[in-house]
Design a protein around this motif. Structure first.
Motif, PDB file in Angstrom:
ATOM      1  N   UNK A 159       0.801  -1.221   0.000  1.00 16.91           N
ATOM      2  CA  UNK A 159       0.000   0.000   0.000  1.00 16.91           C
ATOM      3  C   UNK A 159       0.836   1.273   0.000  1.00 16.91           C
ATOM      4  N   UNK A 160       2.157   1.164   0.167  1.00 15.64           N
ATOM      5  CA  UNK A 160       2.984   2.367   0.288  1.00 15.64           C
ATOM      6  C   UNK A 160       4.185   2.395  -0.647  1.00 15.64           C
ATOM      7  N   UNK A 161       4.557   1.272  -1.227  1.00 17.47           N
ATOM      8  CA  UNK A 161       5.712   1.226  -2.131  1.00 17.47           C
ATOM      9  C   UNK A 161       5.278   1.717  -3.514  1.00 17.47           C
ATOM     10  N   UNK A 162       5.880   2.790  -4.035  1.00 17.29           N
ATOM     11  CA  UNK A 162       5.445   3.316  -5.339  1.00 17.29           C
ATOM     12  C   UNK A 162       5.648   2.349  -6.495  1.00 17.29           C
ATOM     13  N   UNK A 163       6.464   1.316  -6.306  1.00 21.63           N
ATOM     14  CA  UNK A 163       6.631   0.313  -7.348  1.00 21.63           C
ATOM     15  C   UNK A 163       5.552  -0.756  -7.291  1.00 21.63           C
ATOM     16  N   UNK A 165      -3.138   2.406  -9.074  1.00 19.99           N
ATOM     17  CA  UNK A 165      -2.802   3.349 -10.133  1.00 19.99           C
ATOM     18  C   UNK A 165      -1.334   3.763  -9.993  1.00 19.99           C
ATOM     19  N   UNK A 166      -0.678   4.146 -11.098  1.00 23.74           N
ATOM     20  CA  UNK A 166       0.673   4.702 -10.994  1.00 23.74           C
ATOM     21  C   UNK A 166       0.662   5.944 -10.101  1.00 23.74           C
ATOM     22  N   UNK A 167       1.706   6.086  -9.278  1.00 19.70           N
ATOM     23  CA  UNK A 167       1.782   7.206  -8.348  1.00 19.70           C
ATOM     24  C   UNK A 167       3.149   7.868  -8.455  1.00 19.70           C
ATOM     25  N   UNK A 168       3.143   9.186  -8.397  1.00 21.40           N
ATOM     26  CA  UNK A 168       4.384   9.955  -8.412  1.00 21.40           C
ATOM     27  C   UNK A 168       4.394  10.902  -7.223  1.00 21.40           C
ATOM     28  N   UNK A 169       5.561  11.471  -6.937  1.00 22.56           N
ATOM     29  CA  UNK A 169       5.683  12.436  -5.855  1.00 22.56           C
ATOM     30  C   UNK A 169       6.620  11.953  -4.780  1.00 22.56           C
ATOM     31  N   UNK A 170       6.581  12.617  -3.641  1.00 21.37           N
ATOM     32  CA  UNK A 170       7.420  12.283  -2.495  1.00 21.37           C
ATOM     33  C   UNK A 170       6.553  11.617  -1.436  1.00 21.37           C
ATOM     34  N   UNK A 182       4.047  15.504  -1.348  1.00 22.21           N
ATOM     35  CA  UNK A 182       2.825  15.440  -2.142  1.00 22.21           C
ATOM     36  C   UNK A 182       2.900  14.269  -3.104  1.00 22.21           C
ATOM     37  N   UNK A 183       1.738  13.660  -3.331  1.00 22.31           N
ATOM     38  CA  UNK A 183       1.630  12.529  -4.248  1.00 22.31           C
ATOM     39  C   UNK A 183       0.611  12.856  -5.328  1.00 22.31           C
ATOM     40  N   UNK A 184       0.685  12.116  -6.437  1.00 29.02           N
ATOM     41  CA  UNK A 184      -0.320  12.257  -7.497  1.00 29.02           C
ATOM     42  C   UNK A 184      -0.581  10.884  -8.093  1.00 29.02           C
TER      43      UNK A 184
END
Length: 209
Positions: A45-49, A56-61, A67-69
């Motif tokens: 639930x927290x690893x961007x990979x 959904x794909x997620x970007x940000x810090x 901030x995430x998107x």
């Protein structure tokens, strides 16, 4: 894809209210258990990979204050984080800001339970028209994607998932989910006729009817 009824029965739904500094808010909460560990569920639930493998794909810090998107969906700010147990964030979409609270804990059967509360101001036409299912059905689809990913170990194919969503089985899933949120709405004290009308509107949106 597992049958819709199995997925629907695995989920617990509640609807409540909360007082915020900015006014009263509705709280739509969804939870279910998964056959994995707390640490693995937290990582999924927290690893961007890993998030794009079921959501959904997620970007940000992805850190407190960052901030995430989510691609094609909401963005926001990460407010708190207590690994591997909980995090909170704003949920900013279409010019409106709401909040999510995510909690993970061991369950009584050796697995891990995910609980997500979506908190939004209760005033306005949108809540009156569509009720808790407007966000509840969407999150339930995400919880289903997570179940498929964790149980198979393979990423969910977005095109295949979208095709399933419009199939008879997908329509049954969204209809049953909407009816589950209708039950939760009534249990929270909403008039049954009002809850039924807005659940039907939301089901019609998700099923294309």
């Amino acid at each position: 894809m597992k049958d819709a009824r199995t997925q629907i029965d695995a989920v617990r739904r509640t609807v409540g209210r909360r007082a915020l500094d900015t006014g009263e808010a509705s709280v739509v909460t969804i939870s279910r258990s998964y056959p994995t560990t707390v640490d693995d569920l937290w990582d999924a639930c927290t690893d961007p990979e890993r998030i794009p493998r079921w959501f959904l794909p997620v970007t940000g810090e992805l850190r407190v204050g960052g901030r995430y998107q989510l691609e094609g969906n909401a963005g926001g700010e990460i407010l708190t984080c207590d690994p591997p147990h909980s995090f909170t964030a704003t949920w900013e979409f279409a010019g409106a800001t709401s909040w999510i609270e995510v909690g993970i804990a061991a369950d009584a059967h050796g697995g891990a339970r995910l609980e997500l509360a979506h908190i939004a101001h209760a005033d306005g036409d949108f809540w009156e028209q569509y009720g808790p299912g407007a966000v509840g059905i969407g999150w339930e689809g995400g919880f289903l994607g997570l179940a498929l990913y964790l149980e198979s170990g393979s990423a969910v194919d977005p095109a295949e998932f979208q095709q399933w969503a419009t199939s008879p089985e997908g329509v049954r899933f969204h209809t049953a989910s909407g009816n589950g949120w209708y039950d939760a709405d009534v249990a929270s004290g909403t008039d049954a006729e009002q809850a039924r009308a807005r659940a039907d509107r939301t089901i019609a949106f998700y099923t294309g009817t």
